[in-house]
Design a protein around this motif. Structure first.
Motif, PDB file in Angstrom:
ATOM      1  N   ILE A 151      42.692  39.309  26.080  1.00  0.00           N
ATOM      2  CA  ILE A 151      42.677  40.206  24.982  1.00  0.00           C
ATOM      3  C   ILE A 151      44.426  40.071  24.445  1.00  0.00           C
ATOM      4  CG2 ILE A 151      42.563  42.450  23.968  1.00  0.00           C
ATOM      5  CD1 ILE A 151      40.248  42.675  25.877  1.00  0.00           C
ATOM      6  N   ALA A 152      44.986  40.149  25.370  1.00  0.00           N
ATOM      7  CA  ALA A 152      46.431  40.328  24.960  1.00  0.00           C
ATOM      8  C   ALA A 152      47.005  38.919  24.203  1.00  0.00           C
ATOM      9  CB  ALA A 152      47.307  40.634  26.265  1.00  0.00           C
ATOM     10  N   GLU A 153      46.714  38.054  24.976  1.00  0.00           N
ATOM     11  CA  GLU A 153      47.059  36.542  24.418  1.00  0.00           C
ATOM     12  C   GLU A 153      46.597  36.286  22.827  1.00  0.00           C
ATOM     13  OE1 GLU A 153      46.394  31.817  25.475  1.00  0.00           O
ATOM     14  OE2 GLU A 153      45.672  33.427  27.000  1.00  0.00           O
ATOM     15  N   THR A 154      45.181  36.911  22.703  1.00  0.00           N
ATOM     16  CA  THR A 154      44.465  36.802  21.530  1.00  0.00           C
ATOM     17  C   THR A 154      45.253  37.620  20.410  1.00  0.00           C
ATOM     18  OG1 THR A 154      42.381  36.216  22.489  1.00  0.00           O
ATOM     19  CG2 THR A 154      42.399  36.953  20.295  1.00  0.00           C
ATOM     20  N   LEU A 155      45.458  38.787  20.558  1.00  0.00           N
ATOM     21  CA  LEU A 155      46.185  39.584  19.534  1.00  0.00           C
ATOM     22  C   LEU A 155      47.537  39.374  19.633  1.00  0.00           C
ATOM     23  CD1 LEU A 155      44.119  42.862  20.578  1.00  0.00           C
ATOM     24  CD2 LEU A 155      43.633  41.334  18.644  1.00  0.00           C
ATOM     25  N   GLY A 156      48.154  38.871  20.536  1.00  0.00           N
ATOM     26  CA  GLY A 156      49.568  38.680  20.557  1.00  0.00           C
ATOM     27  C   GLY A 156      50.615  39.886  20.862  1.00  0.00           C
ATOM     28  N   ILE A 157      49.912  40.557  21.742  1.00  0.00           N
ATOM     29  CA  ILE A 157      50.596  41.826  22.284  1.00  0.00           C
ATOM     30  C   ILE A 157      50.512  41.761  23.888  1.00  0.00           C
ATOM     31  CG2 ILE A 157      49.943  43.177  20.388  1.00  0.00           C
ATOM     32  CD1 ILE A 157      47.493  44.329  21.886  1.00  0.00           C
ATOM     33  N   SER A 158      51.356  42.803  24.484  1.00  0.00           N
ATOM     34  CA  SER A 158      51.277  42.797  26.051  1.00  0.00           C
ATOM     35  C   SER A 158      50.282  43.395  26.638  1.00  0.00           C
ATOM     36  CB  SER A 158      52.583  43.587  26.301  1.00  0.00           C
ATOM     37  OG  SER A 158      52.134  45.006  26.107  1.00  0.00           O
ATOM     38  N   GLU A 159      49.893  42.875  27.843  1.00  0.00           N
ATOM     39  CA  GLU A 159      48.608  43.511  28.640  1.00  0.00           C
ATOM     40  C   GLU A 159      48.956  45.003  28.648  1.00  0.00           C
ATOM     41  OE1 GLU A 159      47.402  41.663  32.218  1.00  0.00           O
ATOM     42  OE2 GLU A 159      48.388  39.876  31.536  1.00  0.00           O
ATOM     43  N   ALA A 160      50.063  45.705  28.989  1.00  0.00           N
ATOM     44  CA  ALA A 160      50.328  47.201  28.645  1.00  0.00           C
ATOM     45  C   ALA A 160      49.947  47.568  27.663  1.00  0.00           C
ATOM     46  CB  ALA A 160      51.811  47.250  29.039  1.00  0.00           C
ATOM     47  N   ALA A 161      50.176  47.118  26.373  1.00  0.00           N
ATOM     48  CA  ALA A 161      49.642  47.696  25.237  1.00  0.00           C
ATOM     49  C   ALA A 161      48.149  47.673  24.943  1.00  0.00           C
ATOM     50  CB  ALA A 161      50.250  46.640  24.041  1.00  0.00           C
TER      51      ALA A 161
END
Length: 262
Positions: free
Chosen positions: A220-230
């Protein structure tokens, strides 16, 4: 058969026995139904047979004076007006039962504009009268400072006529209703009282949608371009808004409420 003039004590004993039989009958009829909707239907039928025009049973928070739920045989149009106009803020019956453990009564339609503390209070008093609710006998059950059960018995004309027409003591019947009616039933009034979930942000909907597609946090983080923490922060926020214990439950609630789709 003795007459009251012959023996007051015998007649009083007969009245007590009749009341006892009525109480037993009411309790047995209510106890025969466990499901809330079925029990509420029986309660309204019993109240009509006892001579009441309407009844109301509500769970009320004594701290913030908020109403949690309402079951009533009153017109739903009237209840919608009551809730939407904020009449609870000026309702003398609510205020009365919060201040006193004793039953509170009210004869409606008596207030003049000069007596009214506000236009809203005047509108409430005469609105109840116009809706066919002439007299109220209200009681509250529960410790002060906690959730309590508010019971209103409603009749026409006067308290004396309502009392005389009912073969059961009003306070006793109110106590039976407070004990037996402990859950809300579906109604427009309860729909209005239900807490509205906070709107999910775009990002919160996105993480839930991707979870519904089977993606794990890293994907999900990769798909949205955000960190896993986010991603985890968005899951936590969504769970809080949807009152969900897990992200999976939040996803299920969002799907059921139409907030996200597959």
């Amino acid at each position: 058969m003795p007459h009251c003039g012959d023996s007051w004590g015998v007649c009083w004993g007969v009245r007590v026995l009749e009341m006892k039989n009525h109480v037993i009958d009411v309790v047995q009829k209510l106890a025969a139904h466990v499901e809330p909707v079925a029990r509420w239907k029986v309660a309204t039928e019993i109240s009509e047979n006892l001579g009441f025009s309407h009844i109301l049973v509500a769970q009320v928070d004594a701290v913030d004076r908020g109403i949690q739920w309402i079951n009533t045989s009153m017109s739903m149009d009237w209840m919608e007006e009551y809730l939407c106009e904020g009449y609870m803020d000026v309702d003398p019956l609510l205020e009365g039962v919060f201040q006193s453990r004793a039953p509170v009564t009210l004869q409606t339609g008596q207030m003049t504009r000069t007596q009214a503390e506000s236009q809203k209070a005047y509108a409430l008093d005469h609105g109840m009268k116009a809706a066919g609710m002439d007299v109220f006998a209200c009681s509250r059950f529960g410790s002060s400072g906690t959730l309590g059960t508010h019971v209103s018995l409603v009749g026409r004309h006067s308290l004396e006529q309502m009392t005389g027409a009912c073969p059961i003591d009003l306070a006793l019947f109110s106590g039976i209703l407070a004990t037996s009616i402990s859950a809300p039933v579906p109604s427009r009034a309860n729909d209005l009282l239900a807490p509205k979930p906070e709107a999910l942000t775009v990002r919160q909907r996105e993480v839930l949608s991707l979870l519904a597609e089977g993606m794990m946090t890293a994907r999900i983080a990769e798909t949205l371009g955000i960190s896993e923490a986010a991603v985890n922060k968005h899951f936590i926020a969504a769970r809080q808004k949807l009152d969900a214990a897990t992200r999976e439950q939040a996803m299920a609630k969002a799907l059921l409420q139409g907030l996200i789709s597959l």
